[in-house]
Design an enzyme around this catalytic site. Structure first.
Site, PDB file in Angstrom:
ATOM      1  N   TRP A 183       0.863  -1.184   0.000  1.00 35.28           N
ATOM      2  CA  TRP A 183       0.000   0.000   0.000  1.00 35.28           C
ATOM      3  C   TRP A 183       0.896   1.229   0.000  1.00 35.28           C
ATOM      4  O   TRP A 183       1.889   1.288   0.732  1.00 35.28           O
ATOM      5  CB  TRP A 183      -0.905   0.043   1.225  1.00 35.28           C
ATOM      6  CG  TRP A 183      -1.621   1.362   1.338  1.00 35.28           C
ATOM      7  CD1 TRP A 183      -2.719   1.754   0.627  1.00 35.28           C
ATOM      8  CD2 TRP A 183      -1.255   2.483   2.159  1.00 35.28           C
ATOM      9  NE1 TRP A 183      -3.068   3.048   0.962  1.00 35.28           N
ATOM     10  CE2 TRP A 183      -2.187   3.519   1.898  1.00 35.28           C
ATOM     11  CE3 TRP A 183      -0.246   2.705   3.092  1.00 35.28           C
ATOM     12  CZ2 TRP A 183      -2.136   4.756   2.541  1.00 35.28           C
ATOM     13  CZ3 TRP A 183      -0.179   3.944   3.729  1.00 35.28           C
ATOM     14  CH2 TRP A 183      -1.116   4.943   3.463  1.00 35.28           C
ATOM     15  N   GLU A 224      -3.279  -3.170  -2.088  1.00 39.65           N
ATOM     16  CA  GLU A 224      -4.367  -2.532  -1.336  1.00 39.65           C
ATOM     17  C   GLU A 224      -4.657  -1.149  -1.909  1.00 39.65           C
ATOM     18  O   GLU A 224      -3.745  -0.364  -2.156  1.00 39.65           O
ATOM     19  CB  GLU A 224      -3.946  -2.416   0.128  1.00 39.65           C
ATOM     20  CG  GLU A 224      -4.941  -1.740   1.037  1.00 39.65           C
ATOM     21  CD  GLU A 224      -4.442  -1.672   2.473  1.00 39.65           C
ATOM     22  OE1 GLU A 224      -5.204  -1.196   3.332  1.00 39.65           O
ATOM     23  OE2 GLU A 224      -3.296  -2.071   2.738  1.00 39.65           O
ATOM     24  N   LYS A 226      -6.987   2.647  -1.901  1.00 43.50           N
ATOM     25  CA  LYS A 226      -7.547   3.614  -0.965  1.00 43.50           C
ATOM     26  C   LYS A 226      -8.249   4.710  -1.746  1.00 43.50           C
ATOM     27  O   LYS A 226      -7.770   5.118  -2.805  1.00 43.50           O
ATOM     28  CB  LYS A 226      -6.452   4.214  -0.071  1.00 43.50           C
ATOM     29  CG  LYS A 226      -6.995   4.989   1.115  1.00 43.50           C
ATOM     30  CD  LYS A 226      -5.908   5.311   2.122  1.00 43.50           C
ATOM     31  CE  LYS A 226      -6.502   5.960   3.362  1.00 43.50           C
ATOM     32  NZ  LYS A 226      -5.468   6.230   4.386  1.00 43.50           N
ATOM     33  N   ASP A 257      -9.374  -3.172   2.468  1.00 42.90           N
ATOM     34  CA  ASP A 257      -9.451  -2.586   3.811  1.00 42.90           C
ATOM     35  C   ASP A 257     -10.801  -1.905   3.893  1.00 42.90           C
ATOM     36  O   ASP A 257     -11.120  -1.038   3.072  1.00 42.90           O
ATOM     37  CB  ASP A 257      -8.308  -1.581   3.988  1.00 42.90           C
ATOM     38  CG  ASP A 257      -8.280  -0.937   5.366  1.00 42.90           C
ATOM     39  OD1 ASP A 257      -9.340  -0.449   5.811  1.00 42.90           O
ATOM     40  OD2 ASP A 257      -7.193  -0.890   5.975  1.00 42.90           O
ATOM     41  N   HIS A 260     -11.142   1.856   3.414  1.00 49.12           N
ATOM     42  CA  HIS A 260     -10.535   2.484   2.245  1.00 49.12           C
ATOM     43  C   HIS A 260     -11.496   2.702   1.086  1.00 49.12           C
ATOM     44  O   HIS A 260     -11.077   2.798  -0.061  1.00 49.12           O
ATOM     45  CB  HIS A 260      -9.334   1.651   1.771  1.00 49.12           C
ATOM     46  CG  HIS A 260      -8.133   1.813   2.634  1.00 49.12           C
ATOM     47  ND1 HIS A 260      -6.867   1.412   2.249  1.00 49.12           N
ATOM     48  CD2 HIS A 260      -7.980   2.343   3.871  1.00 49.12           C
ATOM     49  CE1 HIS A 260      -6.009   1.676   3.210  1.00 49.12           C
ATOM     50  NE2 HIS A 260      -6.660   2.236   4.208  1.00 49.12           N
ATOM     51  N   HIS A 284      -8.099  -6.305   5.416  1.00 50.45           N
ATOM     52  CA  HIS A 284      -7.697  -5.558   6.590  1.00 50.45           C
ATOM     53  C   HIS A 284      -8.995  -5.069   7.216  1.00 50.45           C
ATOM     54  O   HIS A 284      -9.669  -4.189   6.669  1.00 50.45           O
ATOM     55  CB  HIS A 284      -6.806  -4.375   6.230  1.00 50.45           C
ATOM     56  CG  HIS A 284      -5.361  -4.723   6.137  1.00 50.45           C
ATOM     57  ND1 HIS A 284      -4.374  -3.784   5.919  1.00 50.45           N
ATOM     58  CD2 HIS A 284      -4.716  -5.908   6.254  1.00 50.45           C
ATOM     59  CE1 HIS A 284      -3.190  -4.378   5.898  1.00 50.45           C
ATOM     60  NE2 HIS A 284      -3.374  -5.667   6.085  1.00 50.45           N
ATOM     61  N   ASP A 292     -11.355   6.856   6.963  1.00 53.75           N
ATOM     62  CA  ASP A 292     -10.451   5.759   7.324  1.00 53.75           C
ATOM     63  C   ASP A 292      -9.740   6.082   8.627  1.00 53.75           C
ATOM     64  O   ASP A 292      -8.568   6.433   8.653  1.00 53.75           O
ATOM     65  CB  ASP A 292      -9.436   5.557   6.190  1.00 53.75           C
ATOM     66  CG  ASP A 292      -8.430   4.468   6.507  1.00 53.75           C
ATOM     67  OD1 ASP A 292      -8.806   3.487   7.163  1.00 53.75           O
ATOM     68  OD2 ASP A 292      -7.256   4.606   6.110  1.00 53.75           O
ATOM     69  N   ASP A 294      -9.499   4.076  11.446  1.00 55.21           N
ATOM     70  CA  ASP A 294      -8.842   2.936  12.105  1.00 55.21           C
ATOM     71  C   ASP A 294      -9.193   2.795  13.578  1.00 55.21           C
ATOM     72  O   ASP A 294      -8.326   2.685  14.440  1.00 55.21           O
ATOM     73  CB  ASP A 294      -7.327   3.023  11.915  1.00 55.21           C
ATOM     74  CG  ASP A 294      -6.911   2.828  10.471  1.00 55.21           C
ATOM     75  OD1 ASP A 294      -7.179   1.752   9.938  1.00 55.21           O
ATOM     76  OD2 ASP A 294      -6.337   3.762   9.867  1.00 55.21           O
ATOM     77  N   ASP A 324      -6.522  -4.099  11.255  1.00 52.44           N
ATOM     78  CA  ASP A 324      -5.751  -2.887  11.006  1.00 52.44           C
ATOM     79  C   ASP A 324      -6.407  -1.707  11.708  1.00 52.44           C
ATOM     80  O   ASP A 324      -7.294  -1.058  11.158  1.00 52.44           O
ATOM     81  CB  ASP A 324      -5.642  -2.628   9.496  1.00 52.44           C
ATOM     82  CG  ASP A 324      -4.794  -1.403   9.171  1.00 52.44           C
ATOM     83  OD1 ASP A 324      -4.219  -0.816  10.098  1.00 52.44           O
ATOM     84  OD2 ASP A 324      -4.714  -1.031   7.995  1.00 52.44           O
TER      85      ASP A 324
END
Length: 417
Positions: A183, A224, A226, A257, A260, A284, A292, A294, A324
């Site tokens: 990524w 990955e 985004k 993810d 993302h 993820h 995003d 997290d 993640d």
């Protein structure tokens, strides 16, 4: 009633739906989740002391974060005591461990810089996954694999190659394939003059990394995407369209993810499409709040839907699950335990669902009964099955684990200054 007695009673309830709870528990204990190292130290890593860059932010300043590899390993050990099953550890390249007086920049990293992680994993029966670190570095201040500066781009290409070699080392030492996820944070804050150029360079950079030659059975390279990042609001080179097309073209593994994408896009809805065209899919799993961000994984609807799609499509051996998140506002060990256990709880709920029965109702157009059954299932006492799963796997039941984490905070974390 004891935990086992409650389980036996609940087992009969699920049996009426055609669900074998014993079989569900046997399956669940063999599903590894890759626990990300970076929750323990706020994504800092050990190769330099620079501030985080690349649109990455760890918010909060809760005391006790890991400052060294030894402390991080101790925190991981503490978390794993409270998580049933046997799992994996997901490392970033910035977590290299150097001998006294030694240091190597990211383009010069070697397997020897991760030997202590391999020893750690071997002693605990864990697998290892890996990520090149294309952020938080002076040469990542603007671009990495898309850089128009060929010296910068070459540096990051060499970093990617080094990480492929390290991933194969992990796989060979531990006897388990290593997922290596690429990524990059490359993009632009405002409207681009050239959208194609950075993607042309990104494609060429990836081509060079993959052309070094590696064992594709041992190293599962994934890519990955985004949608945007802080400071990259208008354009990201590694968009979903770029990533999916590149993955299809090269036959590598897609990684999604769930933070993302646009907030109205759900990874749970995307999984079945990817499983139609890919032997392996990587995840993820995080919890985006408005973007995003997290946050620690909770047992919320989208996590349960992701798990449902994996189980309903008989894809537990095809979907590689990693977590993640990095929340620095709370006890970091507790964050690990909550997130890991919630992912497992979501999988258990999916394993306790009579998927064939529900699919038959959908195919028959019996949407009234389908809705009723889906809603009634929410009230079934899956917690009794979960608590029994914890008990037979030797970890604390319900919130009993938290006392040990509080003691660890008092005796260990609070003394880190």
């Amino acid at each position: 009633m004891t935990t086992k007695q409650r389980y036996e009673s609940t087992k009969k309830m699920y049996a009426k739906l055609g669900v074998d709870t014993d079989a569900a528990l046997e399956i669940l204990k063999n599903v590894p989740i890759s626990m990300h190292c970076w929750q323990g130290d706020d994504v800092g890593g050990f190769d330099r002391e620079d501030a985080l860059t690349g649109g990455i932010q760890a918010t909060g300043n809760y005391p006790g974060k890991a400052r060294t590899a030894k402390e991080l390993m101790a925190d991981i050990d503490q978390a794993l005591k409270h998580i049933p099953g046997r799992h994996r550890i997901n490392l970033h390249a910035s977590y290299a461990i150097f001998a006294d007086g030694e240091w190597a920049d990211r383009d010069q990293l070697e397997p020897k810089h991760f030997t202590k992680w391999v020893v750690f994993a071997k002693e605990r029966g864990l697998g290892l996954d890996f990520n090149p670190t294309f952020f938080s570095h002076p040469k990542a201040s603007a671009y990495t694999l898309t850089s128009p500066d060929e010296d910068i781009r070459k540096f990051w290409i060499e970093h990617g190659k080094a990480c492929v070699r390290i991933s194969q080392y992990f796989a060979e030492e531990l006897g388990s394939p290593c997922l290596m996820n690429i990524w990059i944070p490359d993009g632009l804050k405002d409207v681009p003059a050239d959208r194609m150029g950075p993607r042309v360079r990104y494609k060429d950079s990836l081509d060079q990394i993959l052309d070094i030659g590696y064992d594709k059975e041992k190293v599962l390279v994934c890519l990955e995407s985004k949608v945007f990042g802080i400071g990259l609001e208008s354009y990201t080179a590694g968009s979903a369209e770029f990533t999916m097309n590149y993955v299809m073209n090269k036959g590598i593994v897609p990684l999604m993810d769930n933070g993302h994408y646009h907030p109205t896009e759900m990874v749970s809805d995307k999984l079945s499409s990817l499983l139609l065209f890919h032997e392996k899919v990587a995840l993820h799993v995080t919890r985006p709040v408005r973007w995003d961000s997290d946050h620690v994984v909770l047992l919320e609807d989208e996590i349960k839907e992701i798990a449902k799609e994996i189980v309903a499509n008989d894809a537990l051996n095809r979907v590689i699950i990693g977590l993640d998140f990095f929340d620095a506002s709370i006890n970091r060990v507790s964050a690990y335990v909550v997130g890991m256990r919630n992912m497992q709880k979501a999988l258990l709920i999916a394993l306790l669902c009579p998927h064939k029965k529900l699919k038959a109702l959908q195919d028959a157009g019996n949407f009234t009964e389908l809705m009723m059954q889906q809603e009634e299932l929410k009230m079934y006492p899956f917690a009794d099955v979960w608590n029994y799963f914890c008990e037979i796997n030797g970890v604390p039941v319900m919130e009993d684990w938290f006392e040990a984490v509080k003691k660890y905070e008092t005796e260990v974390l609070a003394k880190r200054m």
